[in-house]
Design a protein around this motif. Sequence first.
Motif, PDB file in Angstrom:
ATOM      1  N   LEU A 229       0.830  -1.203   0.000  1.00 32.68           N
ATOM      2  CA  LEU A 229       0.000   0.000   0.000  1.00 32.68           C
ATOM      3  C   LEU A 229       0.865   1.254   0.000  1.00 32.68           C
ATOM      4  N   GLN A 230       0.467   2.246  -0.824  1.00 33.73           N
ATOM      5  CA  GLN A 230       1.222   3.500  -0.950  1.00 33.73           C
ATOM      6  C   GLN A 230       0.244   4.678  -0.896  1.00 33.73           C
ATOM      7  N   PHE A 231      -0.129   5.075   0.300  1.00 33.95           N
ATOM      8  CA  PHE A 231      -1.132   6.137   0.442  1.00 33.95           C
ATOM      9  C   PHE A 231      -0.580   7.516   0.082  1.00 33.95           C
ATOM     10  N   SER A 232       0.731   7.639   0.007  1.00 33.20           N
ATOM     11  CA  SER A 232       1.326   8.934  -0.348  1.00 33.20           C
ATOM     12  C   SER A 232       0.997   9.340  -1.779  1.00 33.20           C
ATOM     13  N   GLN A 233       0.567   8.364  -2.604  1.00 33.31           N
ATOM     14  CA  GLN A 233       0.268   8.643  -4.002  1.00 33.31           C
ATOM     15  C   GLN A 233      -1.156   9.164  -4.212  1.00 33.31           C
ATOM     16  N   LEU A 234      -1.950   9.236  -3.147  1.00 31.17           N
ATOM     17  CA  LEU A 234      -3.362   9.591  -3.294  1.00 31.17           C
ATOM     18  C   LEU A 234      -3.601  11.065  -3.594  1.00 31.17           C
ATOM     19  N   LYS A 235      -2.793  11.948  -3.069  1.00 30.76           N
ATOM     20  CA  LYS A 235      -3.085  13.381  -3.124  1.00 30.76           C
ATOM     21  C   LYS A 235      -3.266  13.963  -4.528  1.00 30.76           C
TER      22      LYS A 235
ATOM     23  N   SER B 100      -2.805  -6.316  -6.498  1.00 32.12           N
ATOM     24  CA  SER B 100      -1.559  -5.578  -6.265  1.00 32.12           C
ATOM     25  C   SER B 100      -0.605  -5.731  -7.447  1.00 32.12           C
ATOM     26  N   ALA B 101      -0.701  -6.870  -8.148  1.00 33.50           N
ATOM     27  CA  ALA B 101       0.179  -7.132  -9.295  1.00 33.50           C
ATOM     28  C   ALA B 101      -0.100  -6.191 -10.462  1.00 33.50           C
ATOM     29  N   SER B 102      -1.213  -5.466 -10.422  1.00 33.39           N
ATOM     30  CA  SER B 102      -1.513  -4.489 -11.478  1.00 33.39           C
ATOM     31  C   SER B 102      -0.404  -3.444 -11.569  1.00 33.39           C
ATOM     32  N   TYR B 103       0.211  -3.140 -10.444  1.00 34.72           N
ATOM     33  CA  TYR B 103       1.294  -2.151 -10.396  1.00 34.72           C
ATOM     34  C   TYR B 103       2.488  -2.629 -11.217  1.00 34.72           C
ATOM     35  N   ILE B 104       2.764  -3.925 -11.139  1.00 32.57           N
ATOM     36  CA  ILE B 104       3.918  -4.488 -11.857  1.00 32.57           C
ATOM     37  C   ILE B 104       3.707  -4.393 -13.365  1.00 32.57           C
ATOM     38  N   LEU B 105       2.505  -4.775 -13.834  1.00 32.10           N
ATOM     39  CA  LEU B 105       2.214  -4.705 -15.269  1.00 32.10           C
ATOM     40  C   LEU B 105       2.235  -3.260 -15.749  1.00 32.10           C
ATOM     41  N   THR B 106       1.735  -2.348 -14.937  1.00 35.54           N
ATOM     42  CA  THR B 106       1.731  -0.928 -15.304  1.00 35.54           C
ATOM     43  C   THR B 106       3.147  -0.405 -15.486  1.00 35.54           C
ATOM     44  N   ARG B 107       4.030  -0.772 -14.571  1.00 37.85           N
ATOM     45  CA  ARG B 107       5.425  -0.331 -14.692  1.00 37.85           C
ATOM     46  C   ARG B 107       6.100  -0.969 -15.903  1.00 37.85           C
ATOM     47  N   PHE B 108       5.754  -2.222 -16.208  1.00 33.18           N
ATOM     48  CA  PHE B 108       6.359  -2.901 -17.355  1.00 33.18           C
ATOM     49  C   PHE B 108       6.068  -2.132 -18.644  1.00 33.18           C
ATOM     50  N   PHE B 109       4.854  -1.606 -18.773  1.00 32.74           N
ATOM     51  CA  PHE B 109       4.464  -0.871 -19.980  1.00 32.74           C
ATOM     52  C   PHE B 109       4.685   0.634 -19.839  1.00 32.74           C
ATOM     53  N   ASN B 110       5.417   1.044 -18.787  1.00 38.58           N
ATOM     54  CA  ASN B 110       5.683   2.463 -18.539  1.00 38.58           C
ATOM     55  C   ASN B 110       4.392   3.273 -18.424  1.00 38.58           C
ATOM     56  N   GLY B 111       3.380   2.657 -17.827  1.00 38.78           N
ATOM     57  CA  GLY B 111       2.115   3.346 -17.603  1.00 38.78           C
ATOM     58  C   GLY B 111       2.201   4.272 -16.400  1.00 38.78           C
ATOM     59  N   ASP B 112       1.055   4.850 -16.034  1.00 32.82           N
ATOM     60  CA  ASP B 112       1.010   5.780 -14.907  1.00 32.82           C
ATOM     61  C   ASP B 112       1.020   4.968 -13.604  1.00 32.82           C
ATOM     62  N   SER B 113       2.209   4.592 -13.173  1.00 32.46           N
ATOM     63  CA  SER B 113       2.337   3.707 -12.011  1.00 32.46           C
ATOM     64  C   SER B 113       1.927   4.404 -10.713  1.00 32.46           C
ATOM     65  N   GLN B 114       2.101   5.726 -10.628  1.00 37.09           N
ATOM     66  CA  GLN B 114       1.672   6.450  -9.429  1.00 37.09           C
ATOM     67  C   GLN B 114       0.155   6.389  -9.277  1.00 37.09           C
ATOM     68  N   LEU B 115      -0.555   6.572 -10.381  1.00 36.97           N
ATOM     69  CA  LEU B 115      -2.018   6.470 -10.357  1.00 36.97           C
ATOM     70  C   LEU B 115      -2.448   5.054  -9.991  1.00 36.97           C
ATOM     71  N   MET B 116      -1.758   4.058 -10.541  1.00 40.26           N
ATOM     72  CA  MET B 116      -2.090   2.663 -10.250  1.00 40.26           C
ATOM     73  C   MET B 116      -1.867   2.364  -8.768  1.00 40.26           C
ATOM     74  N   ALA B 117      -0.779   2.844  -8.213  1.00 35.84           N
ATOM     75  CA  ALA B 117      -0.493   2.624  -6.785  1.00 35.84           C
ATOM     76  C   ALA B 117      -1.562   3.273  -5.910  1.00 35.84           C
ATOM     77  N   ALA B 118      -2.001   4.469  -6.304  1.00 34.34           N
ATOM     78  CA  ALA B 118      -3.028   5.175  -5.541  1.00 34.34           C
ATOM     79  C   ALA B 118      -4.353   4.414  -5.579  1.00 34.34           C
ATOM     80  N   ILE B 119      -4.711   3.902  -6.750  1.00 32.44           N
ATOM     81  CA  ILE B 119      -5.972   3.165  -6.897  1.00 32.44           C
ATOM     82  C   ILE B 119      -5.938   1.870  -6.093  1.00 32.44           C
ATOM     83  N   ILE B 120      -4.847   1.128  -6.190  1.00 29.06           N
ATOM     84  CA  ILE B 120      -4.708  -0.116  -5.420  1.00 29.06           C
ATOM     85  C   ILE B 120      -4.866   0.162  -3.928  1.00 29.06           C
ATOM     86  N   SER B 121      -4.210   1.206  -3.457  1.00 36.61           N
ATOM     87  CA  SER B 121      -4.222   1.526  -2.025  1.00 36.61           C
ATOM     88  C   SER B 121      -5.614   1.936  -1.558  1.00 36.61           C
TER      89      SER B 121
END
Length: 300
Positions: free
Chosen positions: A207-213, A261-282
């Motif tokens: 979980l990465q709540f710092s990405q929510l803001k 949680s693995a959605s973050y890994i796939l997002t980073r693999f494709f250079n997607g918006d990983s910060q947004l993905m981390a915020a949504i997962i959290s």
Amino acid sequence: MNIIMALFPLVFLIGMGYVFKQTGFLQEAFWANSEKLNYYILFPALLFSNLSSVKLDLGSVVMLYIALGILIILISLLLWGLKFYFHIPVLRFGVYIQSQIRFNTYIGLSLMSLMFGTTGMQLFSMIIAVAIPLVNIISVCSFTQSAQGQLRFTLMSIVKNPLITACLFGIIFNCSGLLMPEGISQLLKLLASSSLPLGLISVGAALQFSQLKPDFGRVMLNSVSRLLGVPILAYFVAQSFSLAPLHIAILVVFFALPTASASYILTRFFNGDSQLMAAIISLQTLLFALTFPLLMGLLF
């Protein structure tokens, strides 16, 4: 079982993982190694054990499979329509797709065990045997703008996925009519029993709540849509197929789960918006403890 009581051990273990990670109680190397152990050994053992021993009656679940497939494809097509209407960039669109159709298997299987016992776990295992390949294909496609290299990457990621392999071999063993040697059966049960607690602790650590803001409004809308809108849609679709009450409940629980949680890994693999993905997962994981009891009280 009371929904709050069913959620308590899940929330406690997820919270424990978050506290362990934030306080440095466990070294950083532990988390990567524990996730690898669970992903390649413990969780596949759990899936194989469930599917190799379940009484397969495909005739009784074929309508459940059809409803599952229709819902995943319907949600994906709706999102693709919104992508073209609002001109959503590909690197964000892949995040939105994953946030609506991928699911946290650790939370799902833990809930099924607590709410529906062995029958629920086995039915859920049968569902994810179909859902995992389907949502992975759609998720990969959502990040790619051309077909070049897409099919090969998608097929290879599915073939090499240990969860899909475990499901496949579990079903094959079940259909073979062979008997599992008692020693191997006990080994699988011991491995499987370790998977869910470790998986839930790892969910908390991720979980990465710092990405929510930066995108709180957008992330909140996305989370409410996933945790309430999608399972309510699943309930009415399941009702229209006249599914058995247990199948309806399991389908609704499946679509009420927070994204993986693995959605973050796939997002980073494709250079997607990983910060947004981390915020949504959290946020989805956090809100799930509130929306799930509300949903169950509303629908059941």
